[in-house]
Enzyme design. Structure first.
Site, PDB file in Angstrom:
ATOM      1  CB  THR A 123      -3.591 -17.177  -2.327  1.00 53.48           C
ATOM      2  OG1 THR A 123      -3.334 -15.800  -1.727  1.00 53.48           O
ATOM      3  CG2 THR A 123      -4.242 -17.022  -3.535  1.00 53.48           C
TER       4      THR A 123
ATOM      5  CG  MET B  27       6.840   0.283 -17.372  1.00 53.84           C
ATOM      6  SD  MET B  27       5.715   0.612 -16.069  1.00 53.84           S
ATOM      7  CE  MET B  27       4.449   1.610 -17.038  1.00 53.84           C
TER       8      MET B  27
ATOM      9  N   GLY C 264      -1.715 -14.472  -5.577  1.00 59.23           N
ATOM     10  CA  GLY C 264      -2.519 -13.459  -6.582  1.00 59.23           C
ATOM     11  C   GLY C 264      -3.898 -13.194  -6.120  1.00 59.23           C
ATOM     12  CB  ALA C 265      -5.540 -12.959  -2.697  1.00 62.98           C
ATOM     13  CD  GLU C 266      -2.859  -8.782  -2.275  1.00 65.08           C
ATOM     14  OE1 GLU C 266      -2.107  -9.781  -2.268  1.00 65.08           O
ATOM     15  OE2 GLU C 266      -3.722  -8.642  -1.030  1.00 65.08           O
TER      16      GLU C 266
ATOM     17  CG  ASP D 293      -3.546  -7.700   2.753  1.00 66.62           C
ATOM     18  OD1 ASP D 293      -3.692  -9.131   2.226  1.00 66.62           O
ATOM     19  OD2 ASP D 293      -2.592  -7.094   2.439  1.00 66.62           O
TER      20      ASP D 293
ATOM     21  CD  GLU E 134      10.553 -12.188  -0.364  1.00 64.61           C
ATOM     22  OE1 GLU E 134       9.603 -13.030  -0.516  1.00 64.61           O
ATOM     23  OE2 GLU E 134      10.221 -11.130  -0.367  1.00 64.61           O
TER      24      GLU E 134
ATOM     25  CG  ASN F 274      -5.435 -11.003   1.157  1.00 65.05           C
ATOM     26  OD1 ASN F 274      -4.319 -11.354   1.059  1.00 65.05           O
ATOM     27  ND2 ASN F 274      -6.234 -10.547   0.071  1.00 65.05           N
TER      28      ASN F 274
ATOM     29  CB  CYS G  91       5.865  -0.747  -8.854  1.00 61.65           C
ATOM     30  SG  CYS G  91       5.216  -2.433  -9.499  1.00 61.65           S
TER      31      CYS G  91
HETATM   32 CA    CA Z   1      -2.454 -10.083   0.369  1.00 60.46          CA
END
Ligand code: CA
Length: 756
Positions: free
Chosen positions: A288, A698, A229-231, A353, A117, A308, A659
């Site tokens: 965040t 994992m 990290g807000a999730e 979100d 990205e 969010n 995932c």
């Molecule tokens: Ca989010």
């Protein structure tokens, strides 16, 4: 032709899809191996000769505010090119007339299969960029020769806290140093000449699942970095550090902590009055600052976009209501004090979100006869905003994608008017945009010549439902939203409809009239970020594995070239020895790329990542990838009851789907479990409960899943494989080949499942 209930399940690409990605790290081969050399990189070395290192030191030594403001045309000195983040280059050697001669000058294999990205920084013929797991590279921008590599050696187990792939969006350069934030929350200063670390500090609060994916920005000898990290559940903030020493200068929290502990600043005291009734600080509150910033040196304002709330669901987060400042906001900060000057909240009391971390562009544009200093953003919530950046005053906002959560933004108050039908506390609601937004992190661009903003837009929906069993679990996503809605629906027709509603397009948007001027509809969603040039071109890499140029005025496709992997990053352009170059990083992944996983196009074959550089007359050719298209294999024999696989379906969508894809359907870089080997089936509990693949990224789910639950999930995977085989052999495959071919036969380059 009729099917059993089981066959409905089909493919997993849910239009409703979101941010998938917790614990996503199935990458044994990821960055462990040295990047593969191409003809351009035969001399790849971890350290350049000392003369070259000194040369790089000299050319980067005076990168400072004056040089970034001056924005010399040949270089790309800051992630948005300039502090106003327009991502527009005055170079015009490559233009509408000459672009037909554009060809590959060099490429360099990153050796990774996770999302790329980053926006490269280019200084006097040297390119600095980043890849998966926060690795930094310096290349000769003319030849592609690797000059140095720095691997911060992020522990792979930390990948479980990366909601949206182990990506990085690039570096910052300042006075001889290169700065990178790492997925495990560090900020590192490197010697620009050698890649040797100068300082390496931890930026995150202890015992919280923070990650850094965004590019640092540097203002006034301070390097500014936020985090994500807000999730999972964190409290958002940005911090300013001294560029020379790494010493902390100030920290701005975006949401209040526990009021009983007192407030760090007057800003937090104000914000706390807008949070009511819940214990948001236990989960974290969110907000965040994981991507965009901009800086106006004249106004001395640093602009940040906030994310969010955590949890997403406001009825759990702040049950007494309130706007929940400063989530989903643009905040202008005085960089000398670290205090707020003004704020504008795009989604008061956000519960979908709808982050406002998206790319912000500063420009001076004429509106109703008056030149206004504006800040422009297309946040996730679907409205394009134009604000006065001197004071935060609302100027205008209109929907740039289909929006159902609000009817409009009120011109008098500047507040969105919510649609009561968007409230999902009592029943599931289908809402646009989905949690991936109408626009995500993919950079936009502003072309001062056309006066248009170009938006890499998303048209996706999501079925929101409250998670009535919500409790805070630090190891998992903490949304208060029930992800069981992402399971494939119960009819083939609904599945087809879901697939047909995964859309993305390139929009040219007039910020004065707030109207779309033209649109290029793409084959699928999650296309790349943008670059505009004085050659009147807009460059975009696409999810279908093509790098393309469009006429900035008309949207006409004027050039494209296959790259064999979906592109999500934004291109840059620069000049060396009188030749203009265009560079883009190609590597499929990120939130949608990992989970929904869909290449959705035969040209996106998930080749390993690459840096690709083009110039007029470039003659280098990419190797043709060896691709096989594999249908889902017959799963191993397993005895299970209907109750067992249905329980497995619920557990899978609660713990695994972000995932491995809803409906077990990823064809992204994480393993598609329908292709799991006999050995994987035998090791199932050892992996899921025992953590046998932790080093591959994992992690163990023993905090939530016992062996019975693990086997229920395996039963669901087996059931899905049978269903998909049956469905893909059905008439639907013939009726909808463009939708189903790539879902029924996942392209395999190298190991099965992309990334094993
Ligand atoms: Ca989010």
């Amino acid at each position: 032709m009729k099917f059993s209930v089981r066959s409905w399940a089909l493919v997993a690409l849910l239009a409703s899809f979101t941010l998938l990605g917790s614990a996503c790290s199935e990458q044994a081969s990821d960055t462990a191996d040295a990047p593969a050399a191409t003809e351009a990189t035969a001399a790849a070395a971890s350290q350049p000769p000392s003369s070259r290192a000194e040369e790089i030191q000299r050319s980067t030594a005076d990168i400072n505010e004056a040089r970034i403001v001056k924005a010399e045309p040949a270089n790309w000195l800051s992630t948005g090119r300039t502090y106003d983040e327009q991502r527009h280059s005055p170079l015009d050697q490559i233009n509408k007339e000459t672009v037909q001669d554009l060809g590959l000058a060099w490429y360099w294999d990153t050796g990774t299969r996770r999302g790329l990205e980053a926006t490269p920084i280019v200084v006097d013929g040297v390119m600095f960029t980043t890849g998966a797991w926060s690795v930094v590279w310096a290349h000769d921008a003319k030849t592609g020769e690797l000059l140095w590599e720095y691997d911060p050696e992020v522990p792979r187990a930390w990948g479980r806290y990366a909601c949206c792939d182990v990506v990085n969006r690039g570096v910052a350069a300042w006075e001889g140093k290169i700065y990178v934030g790492t997925i495990d929350g560090r900020l590192i200063a490197l010697d620009a000449g050698t890649g040797e670390p100068v300082w390496d500090i931890n930026t995150i609060l202890p015992d919280r699942p923070y990650t850094i994916t965004g590019a640092p920005r540097i203002v006034k000898d301070m390097v500014i970095i936020g985090n994500g990290g807000a999730e999972y559940g964190v409290r958002g903030y940005i911090t300013a550090y001294d560029t020379d020493t790494g010493e902390e200068k100030w920290r701005f929290y975006t949401v209040p902590g526990n009021p009983d502990d007192g407030f760090e600043t007057v800003d937090m005291e104000l914000a706390a009055t807008t949070w009511r009734g819940g214990k948001w600080w236990e989960v974290g509150g969110g907000g965040t600052v994981w991507d965009s910033m901009a800086f106006d040196p004249e106004l001395n304002l640093l602009y940040i976009g906030t994310g969010n709330g955590a949890p997403w669901n406001r009825y759990i987060r702040s049950p007494g209501g309130g706007d929940n400042l400063f989530i989903s906001s643009i905040v202008a900060i005085n960089p000398d004090t670290g205090l707020r000057v003004w704020h504008y909240q795009t989604t008061p009391g956000d519960t979908w979100d709808y982050t406002a971390v998206q790319h912000m562009i500063l420009a001076d544009i004429e509106i109703q006869g008056e030149v206004r200093k504006v800040i422009m953003q297309a946040p996730k919530n679907g409205f394009f905003y134009v604000l006065d950046r001197t004071n935060g005053d609302f100027i205008s906002a209109e929907a740039y994608v289909p929006v159902t959560w609000a009817t409009h933004v009120d011109q008098e108050t500047g507040r969105p008017v919510e649609n009561p039908e968007a409230h999902y506390a009592n029943e599931m609601k289908r809402i646009k945009p989905g949690p991936l937004g109408g626009h995500n992190w993919h950079p936009m661009t502003y072309h001062p010549g056309t006066g248009l903003v170009y938006i890499p837009a998303l048209d996706l929906r999501f079925d929101f439902a409250q998670d009535n069993a919500f409790t805070h679990s630090p190891e998992d996503w903490n949304l208060g939203v029930d992800f069981k809605t992402t399971a494939p629906p119960a009819s083939a027709e609904e599945n087809i409809d879901n697939l047909q509603n995964i859309r993305g397009f390139l929009a040219a948007w007039d910020p004065v009239t707030q109207q779309e001027v033209w649109r290029v509809q793409h084959a699928t969603a999650w296309n790349g970020g943008l670059l505009s040039t004085a050659g009147d071109l807009v460059f975009q890499g696409r999810a279908d594995g093509q790098f393309a140029a469009y006429d900035a005025a008309s949207g006409e496709l004027v050039w494209e070239s296959p790259v064999h992997v979906g592109i999500i990053a934004a291109p840059v352009t620069y000049m060396v020895d009188g030749e203009q170059y265009i560079t883009v990083m190609a590597g499929w992944g990120g939130a949608f790329g990992v989970a929904s996983g869909a290449p959705r196009h035969r040209n996106n074959v998930l080749s390993a990542g690459r840096i690709l550089t083009y110039k007029l007359g470039g003659k280098v050719e990419l190797p043709t990838p060896e691709v096989t298209y594999l249908a889902v294999p017959t799963p191993p024999e397993m005895e299970y009851s209907e109750a067992q696989h249905l329980r497995g379906q619920d557990l899978f969508h609660q713990y695994c789907a972000v995932c491995h894809g809803p409906g077990v359907g990823t064809s992204g870089p994480i393993a598609n479990l329908m292709y799991a080997t006999e050995e994987t089936h035998q090791l199932w509990d050892a992996i899921v409960v025992g953590g046998a693949y932790t080093e591959k990224g994992m992690p163990s789910f023993s905090h939530a899943l016992d062996m019975e639950a693990s086997q229920a999930i395996r039963a669901y995977v087996v059931e899905r494989a049978k269903a998909v085989i049956e469905f893909c052999e059905s008439q639907y495959r013939e009726d909808y080949p463009e939708l189903l071919d790539t879902a029924c036969e996942v392209p395999q380059v190298g190991a099965i499942g992309g990334g094993q």
